[in-house]
Design a protein around this motif. Structure first.
Motif, PDB file in Angstrom:
ATOM      1  N   ASP A  30      53.496  25.232  -5.414  1.00 41.75           N
ATOM      2  CA  ASP A  30      53.619  24.420  -4.195  1.00 41.75           C
ATOM      3  C   ASP A  30      54.196  23.029  -4.464  1.00 41.75           C
ATOM      4  O   ASP A  30      54.803  22.426  -3.583  1.00 41.75           O
ATOM      5  N   ASN A  31      53.998  22.546  -5.707  1.00 41.44           N
ATOM      6  CA  ASN A  31      54.527  21.216  -6.037  1.00 41.44           C
ATOM      7  C   ASN A  31      55.998  21.249  -6.452  1.00 41.44           C
ATOM      8  O   ASN A  31      56.561  20.236  -6.865  1.00 41.44           O
ATOM      9  N   GLY A  32      56.599  22.441  -6.348  1.00 40.98           N
ATOM     10  CA  GLY A  32      58.018  22.578  -6.651  1.00 40.98           C
ATOM     11  C   GLY A  32      58.342  23.013  -8.064  1.00 40.98           C
ATOM     12  O   GLY A  32      59.501  23.300  -8.378  1.00 40.98           O
ATOM     13  N   VAL A  33      57.336  23.058  -8.951  1.00 47.44           N
ATOM     14  CA  VAL A  33      57.578  23.445 -10.341  1.00 47.44           C
ATOM     15  C   VAL A  33      57.952  24.926 -10.424  1.00 47.44           C
ATOM     16  O   VAL A  33      57.238  25.789  -9.901  1.00 47.44           O
ATOM     17  N   LEU A  34      59.072  25.209 -11.071  1.00 46.39           N
ATOM     18  CA  LEU A  34      59.524  26.586 -11.273  1.00 46.39           C
ATOM     19  C   LEU A  34      59.005  27.057 -12.627  1.00 46.39           C
ATOM     20  O   LEU A  34      59.517  26.668 -13.680  1.00 46.39           O
ATOM     21  N   ALA A  35      57.970  27.894 -12.611  1.00 41.26           N
ATOM     22  CA  ALA A  35      57.319  28.322 -13.853  1.00 41.26           C
ATOM     23  C   ALA A  35      57.963  29.569 -14.440  1.00 41.26           C
ATOM     24  O   ALA A  35      58.047  29.716 -15.660  1.00 41.26           O
ATOM     25  N   VAL A  36      58.376  30.496 -13.582  1.00 46.87           N
ATOM     26  CA  VAL A  36      59.044  31.728 -14.018  1.00 46.87           C
ATOM     27  C   VAL A  36      60.271  31.905 -13.131  1.00 46.87           C
ATOM     28  O   VAL A  36      60.168  31.836 -11.907  1.00 46.87           O
ATOM     29  N   ASP A  37      61.428  32.150 -13.761  1.00 46.50           N
ATOM     30  CA  ASP A  37      62.687  32.141 -13.022  1.00 46.50           C
ATOM     31  C   ASP A  37      63.420  33.475 -13.169  1.00 46.50           C
ATOM     32  O   ASP A  37      64.056  33.739 -14.190  1.00 46.50           O
ATOM     33  N   ASN A  38      63.267  34.348 -12.163  1.00 50.49           N
ATOM     34  CA  ASN A  38      64.059  35.583 -12.067  1.00 50.49           C
ATOM     35  C   ASN A  38      64.024  36.384 -13.382  1.00 50.49           C
ATOM     36  O   ASN A  38      65.049  36.748 -13.941  1.00 50.49           O
ATOM     37  N   THR A  39      62.823  36.653 -13.859  1.00 50.99           N
ATOM     38  CA  THR A  39      62.625  37.301 -15.159  1.00 50.99           C
ATOM     39  C   THR A  39      62.446  38.808 -15.004  1.00 50.99           C
ATOM     40  O   THR A  39      61.651  39.263 -14.184  1.00 50.99           O
ATOM     41  N   SER A  40      63.194  39.574 -15.808  1.00 54.36           N
ATOM     42  CA  SER A  40      63.090  41.036 -15.790  1.00 54.36           C
ATOM     43  C   SER A  40      63.010  41.565 -17.220  1.00 54.36           C
ATOM     44  O   SER A  40      63.739  41.103 -18.098  1.00 54.36           O
ATOM     45  N   PHE A  41      62.119  42.507 -17.446  1.00 56.47           N
ATOM     46  CA  PHE A  41      62.037  43.197 -18.733  1.00 56.47           C
ATOM     47  C   PHE A  41      61.136  44.420 -18.556  1.00 56.47           C
ATOM     48  O   PHE A  41      60.438  44.556 -17.544  1.00 56.47           O
ATOM     49  N   LYS A  42      61.146  45.312 -19.557  1.00 57.24           N
ATOM     50  CA  LYS A  42      60.295  46.496 -19.550  1.00 57.24           C
ATOM     51  C   LYS A  42      59.628  46.640 -20.915  1.00 57.24           C
ATOM     52  O   LYS A  42      60.250  46.385 -21.947  1.00 57.24           O
ATOM     53  N   VAL A  43      58.368  47.040 -20.903  1.00 56.76           N
ATOM     54  CA  VAL A  43      57.616  47.306 -22.122  1.00 56.76           C
ATOM     55  C   VAL A  43      57.146  48.753 -22.069  1.00 56.76           C
ATOM     56  O   VAL A  43      56.530  49.173 -21.082  1.00 56.76           O
ATOM     57  N   TYR A  44      57.439  49.504 -23.130  1.00 62.26           N
ATOM     58  CA  TYR A  44      57.124  50.931 -23.155  1.00 62.26           C
ATOM     59  C   TYR A  44      55.908  51.205 -24.041  1.00 62.26           C
ATOM     60  O   TYR A  44      55.526  50.356 -24.862  1.00 62.26           O
ATOM     61  N   PRO A  45      55.290  52.386 -23.900  1.00 64.63           N
ATOM     62  CA  PRO A  45      54.134  52.720 -24.743  1.00 64.63           C
ATOM     63  C   PRO A  45      54.470  52.584 -26.226  1.00 64.63           C
ATOM     64  O   PRO A  45      55.536  53.009 -26.673  1.00 64.63           O
TER      65      PRO A  45
END
Length: 205
Positions: A30-45
């Motif tokens: 809410d204070n405008g801080v961008l903590a995570v930006d459009n992050t994509s990944f996959k983790v497999y067994p």
């Protein structure tokens, strides 16, 4: 702010279904801080997936999105194909979490803490011998099994948290700064322990 680098170790991506998936995850507070930006990944067994970044890069925020502690501004955090926000109880059954500052009961012994948290998670079949074997596995001396946690160092409390995560027997273990407070030997032993859980088919993030 965003995570600078993500690296998959001991990769084993034969499974078509990732156990963890970040799909364009974004978190802006809410204070405008961008903590995570459009992050994509996959983790497999069977993967050990390391997330590297400076303090404030968004690593803990990303973990909290998977645990459904906070909601994403955009995107989806999936566990076994299920959105964390859509089925929070399912997600909690599939994940074990070890935070940087493990919060346990200081007036309990390690065995009492393990017994309490395992039963809270619905595991009523463990014996004292199971608890002690797991505590030994994570590197605690048997002389500490009857001590109260208020007399433990941060590293010793960290080992108790790791033991609880192992006994929960979830397919995925989320670890936030897991070697914080551990001495070099304990840190090395911890890496070996991760390799053991990976060989057993578990994923570590």
């Amino acid at each position: 702010m965003q995570v600078n680098k993500m690296e998959s170790l001991f990769k084993n991506s034969n499974s078509p279904q990732p156990v963890l998936e970040a799909d364009k995850l974004t978190k802006r507070y809410d204070n405008g801080v961008l903590a995570v930006d459009n992050t994509s990944f996959k983790v497999y067994p069977g993967q050990i997936y390391a997330m590297l970044g400076a303090n404030g890069a968004g690593k803990t925020t990303l973990i909290h999105l998977f645990l459904n502690f906070i909601e994403p501004t955009q995107g989806v955090a999936r566990i076994d194909g299920v959105g964390a926000q859509r089925e929070p109880l399912f997600v909690k059954q599939r994940l074990a979490y070890v935070s940087e500052n493990v919060m346990l009961y200081s007036n309990f012994t390690p065995v009492q803490n393990l017994d309490y948290f395992c039963k809270l998670a619905g595991h009523n079949h463990y014996t004292r011998q199971d608890y002690e074997a797991t505590l030994s596995r994570v590197g605690l001396q048997s002389s500490s099994f009857t001590m109260k946690l208020k007399d433990f160092s941060k590293g010793m409390r960290q080992k108790c948290g790791i033991a609880i995560a192992i006994l929960k027997n979830a397919p995925v273990i989320l670890l936030d700064e897991p070697t914080s407070g551990l001495d070099p030997k304990a840190g090395h032993d911890f890496i070996q322990l991760l390799a053991e859980t990976q060989a057993g088919g578990k994923s570590n993030f």
